[in-house]
Motif scaffolding. Structure first.
Motif, mmCIF file in Angstrom:
data_model
loop_
_atom_site.group_PDB
_atom_site.id
_atom_site.type_symbol
_atom_site.label_atom_id
_atom_site.label_comp_id
_atom_site.label_asym_id
_atom_site.label_seq_id
_atom_site.Cartn_x
_atom_site.Cartn_y
_atom_site.Cartn_z
ATOM 1 N N VAL A 131 0.828 -1.152 0.100
ATOM 2 C CA VAL A 131 0.029 -0.013 0.087
ATOM 3 C C VAL A 131 0.834 1.205 0.038
ATOM 4 O O VAL A 131 0.650 2.048 -0.940
ATOM 5 N N ALA A 132 2.015 1.240 0.910
ATOM 6 C CA ALA A 132 2.641 2.628 1.055
ATOM 7 C C ALA A 132 3.380 2.590 -0.165
ATOM 8 O O ALA A 132 3.671 3.712 -0.801
ATOM 9 N N MET A 133 4.116 1.675 -1.020
ATOM 10 C CA MET A 133 4.615 1.698 -2.143
ATOM 11 C C MET A 133 3.822 2.460 -3.134
ATOM 12 O O MET A 133 4.316 3.455 -3.851
ATOM 13 N N MET A 134 2.634 1.940 -3.282
ATOM 14 C CA MET A 134 1.654 2.451 -4.498
ATOM 15 C C MET A 134 1.300 4.171 -4.067
ATOM 16 O O MET A 134 1.108 4.762 -4.777
ATOM 17 N N LEU A 135 1.311 4.523 -2.713
ATOM 18 C CA LEU A 135 0.809 5.797 -2.410
ATOM 19 C C LEU A 135 1.772 6.683 -2.509
ATOM 20 O O LEU A 135 1.925 7.694 -2.901
ATOM 21 N N PHE A 136 3.308 6.238 -2.234
ATOM 22 C CA PHE A 136 4.035 7.116 -2.088
ATOM 23 C C PHE A 136 5.515 6.989 -3.106
ATOM 24 O O PHE A 136 6.116 7.752 -3.403
ATOM 25 N N ARG A 137 5.414 5.756 -3.656
ATOM 26 C CA ARG A 137 6.746 5.938 -4.722
ATOM 27 C C ARG A 137 6.193 4.566 -5.624
ATOM 28 O O ARG A 137 6.586 3.266 -5.490
ATOM 29 N N PRO A 138 5.084 4.981 -6.325
ATOM 30 C CA PRO A 138 4.541 3.924 -7.259
ATOM 31 C C PRO A 138 5.497 3.352 -8.493
ATOM 32 O O PRO A 138 5.252 2.386 -8.913
ATOM 33 N N GLN A 139 6.613 4.213 -8.705
ATOM 34 C CA GLN A 139 7.494 3.674 -9.739
ATOM 35 C C GLN A 139 8.423 2.447 -9.167
ATOM 36 O O GLN A 139 9.112 2.180 -10.025
ATOM 37 N N GLY A 140 8.436 2.295 -8.003
ATOM 38 C CA GLY A 140 9.374 1.324 -7.137
ATOM 39 C C GLY A 140 10.532 1.978 -6.715
ATOM 40 O O GLY A 140 11.012 3.100 -6.986
#
Lengths: 327, 300
Positions: A288-297
């Motif tokens: 979830v956090a990845m998609m919210l704050f750093r969707p590009q990885g």
């Protein structure tokens, strides 16, 4: 110049990986082997999710197809391992087309759910059929041999999977920069526009899905001979999620990112042994956090059309190598 | 004959659970075009919250009366409804305009989080529901239909009727239907879109939670992974009825429940999940719009 540095880095990494068995103990060698399996699987899924933007939640099913095909052919029909590999791959491609053909014409959310169901179907089949050894699985899978040399030790399998991982990374990288790869990315970004540009949407999606399936089954085949025993438990939904996590964490469509993601997904749990129960909770929150704050990885894919546009210090992932082109 | 009636009756109960969960899928899909993977886990959460509330109620050994059970059911629905709203607020709202892949992966993360959070909170083993439902009933044509089954189907029917009235007769229901048609236009007309989406999540989550509590009481045990398969099947039910269509979800759930009970009878218990998923793939091949769905022209 920068390209050369990148190449140098890769060569150094390879040398270190080749020497790893002599540098580490058995435990970490096993972890490294598992990580390399994940590198192959994650690169396969990267083609499907990262390049073509198709969310596949049952990727472990193809891993299972490869492992079971090899396992059954070797134990029941006494085939040589090297012959089972292409058979497993072809079989996985066929299965991929069967699952993909009806669903890929629809919204891609449907694909996500159908692949999830398909993954479960494969698992239930494996548990219930006698040919797959029911819940206990298949054991006593023979060791593969090259000529008269039998692959048996930890090190042999480490090198085998390392070779396959390097091949997979190279193949996926070439795919990404090819005409095919560009077509997939257009589909991912805007399906209608891609179609208007003359890309056959459904065929391209099917191709991405099948290529992913083939890479996954290859990892499965090697997994079967490495473990010499396989059980349905290894191909659960959790397995699919872990592979997806590797791709998302590293960066969708990014080759080095996905390698990094695969290594993280394997090595972090080893370090988190003390909080066993909390592991997946943390993974869920991380997604979830990845998609919210750093969707590009963590290591995003860079799309550079010519080396000039790259910012200082970039390593072009999908680059058009002018020097090589003009040579 | 008696087998047929028995199958119908058992299928009706399971179908009622599927319908309640499928409604949440369909409503959320209709309004923001998202397949909420975490929806099945809200059902599981409902089962566990109900379990805890009933344990508190039964704490003094008096045993819960019918009134107590109804209060627990409503309380559970409210609590899980608020959790569903919270999930939408934290995880989905910031991503409404992001690429679809991002929001799907987020939903998956939420699902993992809920499952393992429940595992840590309530333990990994099966928990026995602190409620004994009567096994008395009527004998109809040689089949045993218990009062419990009738009660559960009745509660589910009441909930669905309430939902139908809410959507067709109230201002908020009208707003939901409008947003499903055209979100931007609703924004321009002064509808508070986020509020209505939040409400949709509340209703969907609370219906799933109601189903969870009832299922817990009906089967007697609950487990943190119970939402996973049910979520998939409820989705199948929603697709069968036509995703985005509310009556479709109700019908699809009942149909799937019957088919599954029949499938269990014919093929045996270990194949019943395969029946549902094969059905899903079949529907998607033959008629992706389902029984009552409108034609979806929009692609992504």
């Amino acid at each position: 110049m920068r390209l050369v540095q990148g190449k140098l880095g890769n060569i150094l990494l390879l040398v270190v990986l080749c020497l790893l068995p002599f540098l580490s103990n058995n435990y970490w060698l096993d972890v490294a082997t598992l990580a390399l399996f994940y590198v192959v699987l994650a690169q396969g899924l990267n083609v499907v999710v990262g390049f073509a933007g198709l969310l596949d939640l049952g990727y472990a099913a193809f891993f299972a197809v490869g492992a079971y095909t090899t396992g059954i052919l070797m134990t029941v029909y006494h085939w040589s391992f090297w012959l089972t590999l292409p058979v497993a791959m072809v079989f996985a491609a066929i299965v991929g087309v069967i699952v993909g053909a009806p669903t890929l014409r629809l919204r891609s959310d449907y694909l996500a759910i159908v692949t999830l169901g398909f993954g479960e179907i494969i698992r239930i089949l494996a548990i219930n059929l006698t040919i797959t050894g029911s819940a206990s699985g298949i054991y006593g899978i023979p060791r593969p041999s090259i000529g008269s040399y039998v692959l048996s030790g930890q090190m042999d399998f480490y090198y085998l999977i390392l070779l396959v991982a390097v091949l997979a990374v190279l193949a996926v990288r070439r795919l990404g920069t090819s005409r095919l790869g560009r077509a997939w990315m257009y589909i991912r970004e805007d399906e209608d526009a891609a179609e208007a540009m003359g890309i056959n949407r459904i065929n391209m999606k099917l191709l991405a899905y099948s290529i992913g399936a083939v890479i996954g089954s290859m990892a499965g085949s090697i997994f079967a001979v490495k473990m010499s025993a396989i059980a349905p438990l290894s191909f659960s939904f959790t397995q699919s999620i872990m592979i997806l996590l590797a791709v998302v964490l590293g960066g969708l469509g990014s080759i080095p990112g996905v390698v990094l993601g695969a290594v993280l997904v394997i090595v972090l749990p080893e370090l988190l042994r003390s909080v066993e129960d909390w592991r997946y909770l943390i993974f869920g929150a991380a997604l979830v956090a990845m998609m919210l704050f750093r969707p590009q990885g963590l290591w995003p894919a860079r799309y550079v059309t010519s080396p000039k546009q790259g910012r200082k210090g970039d390593k072009a992932d999908v680059s058009f190598d002018v020097e090589k082109y003009n040579a | 004959m008696d087998i047929l009636v028995q199958t119908l009756a058992d299928g009706l109960v399971i179908g009622a659970f599927y319908s309640l969960i499928a409604l949440g899928y369909t409503m959320v899909f209709g309004i923001i075009k998202l397949l909420n993977f975490a929806h099945g886990d809200l059902y599981m959460l409902g089962a566990f919250v109900g379990y805890t509330l009933l344990s508190i109620l039964n704490g003094n050994g008096s045993g819960a009366g019918l009134m107590g059970i109804v209060i627990v059911l409503l309380l559970t629905m409210a609590i899980v409804g608020v959790i569903g709203m919270g999930i939408e607020r934290v995880a989905y709202r910031p991503l409404l305009l992001a690429p679809r892949l991002s929001i799907l992966i987020t939903a998956l993360g939420v699902s993992l989080f809920l499952e393992n959070g429940s595992m840590i909170a309530w333990g990994a083993q099966y928990q026995v529901y602190p409620l004994q439902l009567s096994h008395d009933g009527w004998n109809v044509l040689g089949a045993q239909i218990t009062y419990t089954q009738m009660g559960l189907v009745l509660i589910a029917a009441l909930l669905m009727l309430g939902l139908h009235l809410f959507i067709s007769r109230t201002l908020y229901g009208k707003a939901m239907r409008a947003i499903a048609l055209d979100q931007t236009a609703c924004h321009l007309m002064g509808i508070n879109v986020h509020k209505v989406i939040g409400l949709t999540f509340f209703i969907g989550a609370s219906l799933a939670a109601g189903a969870g509590t009832m299922a817990g009481a009906y089967y007697g045990t609950v487990n943190f992974m119970m939402g996973f398969i049910i979520g998939l099947k409820a989705f199948t039910a929603a697709v069968l009825g036509g995703i985005g269509s509310i009556p479709g979800a109700m019908l699809g759930g009942l149909l799937l429940g019957m088919m599954e009970t029949a499938g269990t009878f014919v093929f045996g218990g270990s194949w019943k999940d395969v029946v549902a998923f094969s059905l899903l793939i079949l529907i998607l091949v033959l008629k992706p719009t389902g029984i009552m769905g409108e034609k979806v022209t929009e692609r992504m």
